[in-house]
Design an enzyme around this catalytic site. Sequence first.
Site, PDB file in Angstrom:
ATOM      1  N   TYR A 129       0.856  -1.184   0.000  1.00 48.65           N
ATOM      2  CA  TYR A 129       0.000   0.000   0.000  1.00 48.65           C
ATOM      3  C   TYR A 129       0.893   1.236   0.000  1.00 48.65           C
ATOM      4  CZ  TYR A 129      -3.130   3.608   1.861  1.00 48.65           C
ATOM      5  OH  TYR A 129      -3.833   4.771   2.059  1.00 48.65           O
ATOM      6  N   HIS A 130       0.576   2.222  -0.849  1.00 46.27           N
ATOM      7  CA  HIS A 130       1.423   3.405  -1.018  1.00 46.27           C
ATOM      8  C   HIS A 130       0.942   4.538  -0.120  1.00 46.27           C
ATOM      9  CE1 HIS A 130       4.096   6.272  -2.753  1.00 46.27           C
ATOM     10  NE2 HIS A 130       4.327   5.579  -3.858  1.00 46.27           N
ATOM     11  N   GLY A 131       1.794   4.959   0.823  1.00 45.47           N
ATOM     12  CA  GLY A 131       1.481   6.117   1.642  1.00 45.47           C
ATOM     13  C   GLY A 131       1.709   7.407   0.871  1.00 45.47           C
ATOM     14  N   GLU A 202      -2.819   6.586  -5.506  1.00 45.04           N
ATOM     15  CA  GLU A 202      -3.107   6.126  -4.148  1.00 45.04           C
ATOM     16  C   GLU A 202      -2.377   6.975  -3.124  1.00 45.04           C
ATOM     17  OE1 GLU A 202      -3.800   1.776  -2.946  1.00 45.04           O
ATOM     18  OE2 GLU A 202      -1.668   2.113  -2.508  1.00 45.04           O
TER      19      GLU A 202
END
Length: 330
Positions: A129-131, A202
Amino acid sequence: MIGGNESCTAGPIPMSYLTCLTYILGEWTGVEHIEDYLSYAVYLLWVLFPLAVVLLLPGVLVILFYTSILLLHIYKRKNELKEAYSNDVWDGARQMSATLWDGHGRIWHGYELHGTENIPEGPGLIVFYHGATPADYIYFMARLLIQWKRRCHVVADHFVFRLPGFKILLDVHGVMHGPREECVSALKKGCLLAIAPGGVREALFSDEMYTIIWGDRKGFAQVAIDAKVPIIPMFTQNVREGVRTLGGIKILRSLYERIRLPIVPVYGGFPVKLRTFIGEPIPYDPNVTAEELTAKTKAAVQALIEKHQKIPGNIFRALMERFQTQKKED
């Protein structure tokens, strides 16, 4: 003519330095009651200081990037007589920059890495998951290199390759554009490869609800199928509390979709607790299609989010987790 300092000390009651400074400024500018203006300026500085800190702290990451680049250039000059800058020559440079980033992760975020037993000894595709920034992935990469002596290549957005001065950093750490053939080739050579299918979209437009924004992207799944490697899901707890974005502003989303450049402002840089969790691998199955594997991978990343992240994310709670003595179980 009497000077300013002499005027300040004249008389039965000498002035303080602050009063003296106010007196001199008043004489120089000709403004009466300048102390009222100075008091107002100090008040504004006090009010706006937290906002300035919040906006400037993400710049620390930029400074670290360019510090890494500077160190790599120094290392390159030191070894410029070595033949063709072989991988052995750059190993020391990678360790040097990894130590820099790992130190920042440990000190600023109390960074922890859990589930490394789920990383295969051979090749594998890590999907994460990309912050708002890729700092958590960089901490993961640095810890992996320092403690387990393993490199992990990563696929980055095209705009990263246009950033001034970044070429040497990207080359040394195996960052690639991401054509399918290049990714498959790296995996077939036995490398670890990481990718965030949500990418910049994202990063900028997900929020404290940790919504996965992958759209219809399934190329990463096809890469894993073509290379016959497992997919390893990964998620970092509190990653969106460290740095937030203003992606909720609709006009910024429309502008991004038009020009495809990350112009959305970010703020934060808060020293929240960061823990990266690596989930169980999804093994290669020749009977699974890219669409099915994409769905499996998304469900695996979502499961990590639900297990390790309190939703909605809260900055204060993430800060308080720095003081927890017992680590969260994997």
